[in-house]
Scaffold this motif. Structure first.
Motif: not given
Length: 265
Positions: A47-49, A58-61, A248-251
């Protein structure tokens, strides 16, 4: 009869050539399209990747980037998780199509893998125990110190490049962090994007140290060489994700800032 023999000879010649040269092999893009899925390798414990939430999802950047990439390619994402030390080997063995796991683009890795354009930029930061009176700002200051790094990472390569640093490698983050907190390591090198999250959520006595100079990293998506159509499709997809604001939105969702541009820009 002579025409048939000529056709047969030509067919056999092409078949022999395809058996000898990778140029006739199926491009990875064809396999992905036929399968309908993009097989994605990642740790799933970073996390947070990439990590699993309370429901095991699964979650993350990097997870969001991978899902967006698959959507751009017109297929579904199919995730495979494992320790970082085995991801590149798994990729080369064909266990998955890409690795989306904060993989730094390096000349050494380019020798055996192809990469997408960078989708994120970072740098190397030092993690220390809270009670450590030192404030490490550069690699030279780590000479004689036990520096924890993840096996196979660019952090490991960086630490090994400086004579005098006692490099301690670990299969994953949790083992390295445990030794840092337990006093069995003096410092831990990791991604500057990861450090604030770790400090905020780990509830262990650590703090961020210096951001190492001249360690700006370009983060890309590796895949096996010899797949020009797949390479072009991935490049086009990431360019579209940059231009339409997806990256950009994901970042901003995960870091509050746009990390899809070089550090300092």
């Amino acid at each position: 009869m002579k025409i048939r023999k000529a056709i047969l000879f030509a067919t056999l010649s092409v078949s022999a050539a395809c058996a000898s040269f990778s140029a006739c092999a199926e491009d990875l893009l064809d396999a992905v399209k036929a399968r309908g899925t993009l097989m994605i390798g990642m740790e799933g414990t970073y996390p947070p990747f990439d990590y699993r939430d309370s429901q095991g999802i699964l979650q993350g950047f990097d997870v969001d980037v991978a899902r967006a990439l698959a959507a751009k390619l017109g297929v579904k994402p199919d995730f495979y998780t494992g320790e970082w030390s085995g991801l590149i080997g798994g990729l080369q063995a064909g266990k998955f199509d890409v690795v989306v796991n904060q993989v730094t683009i390096t000349q050494q890795r380019r020798q055996s893998l192809d990469f997408s354009p960078p989708y994120a930029y970072s740098a190397v930061q030092v993690l220390e125990r809270k009670d450590d009176k030192n404030e490490y700002q550069g690699l030279d200051e780590l000479k004689g110190k036990r520096v924890a790094v993840t096996l196979g990472s660019n952090f490991a390569d960086l630490a090994k490049s400086v004579p005098g640093i006692i490099v301690q490698t670990y299969p994953g983050m949790s083992e390295a962090l445990s030794d840092l907190v337990g006093g069995r390591a003096d410092a831990y090198l990791n991604d500057r994007l990861f450090v604030p999250y770790l400090i905020k959520t780990s509830n262990v006595p650590i703090r961020g140290g210096g951001l190492l100079k001249n360690t700006s990293d370009e983060i890309g998506i590796p895949f096996r060489k010899g797949n020009p159509k797949f390479s072009a499709a991935v490049n086009e997809a990431l360019t579209s994700m940059r231009n339409d604001g997806t990256l950009a939105a994901i970042s901003k969702k995960w870091f509050g800032v746009d990390v899809s541009h070089p550090v300092g820009n």
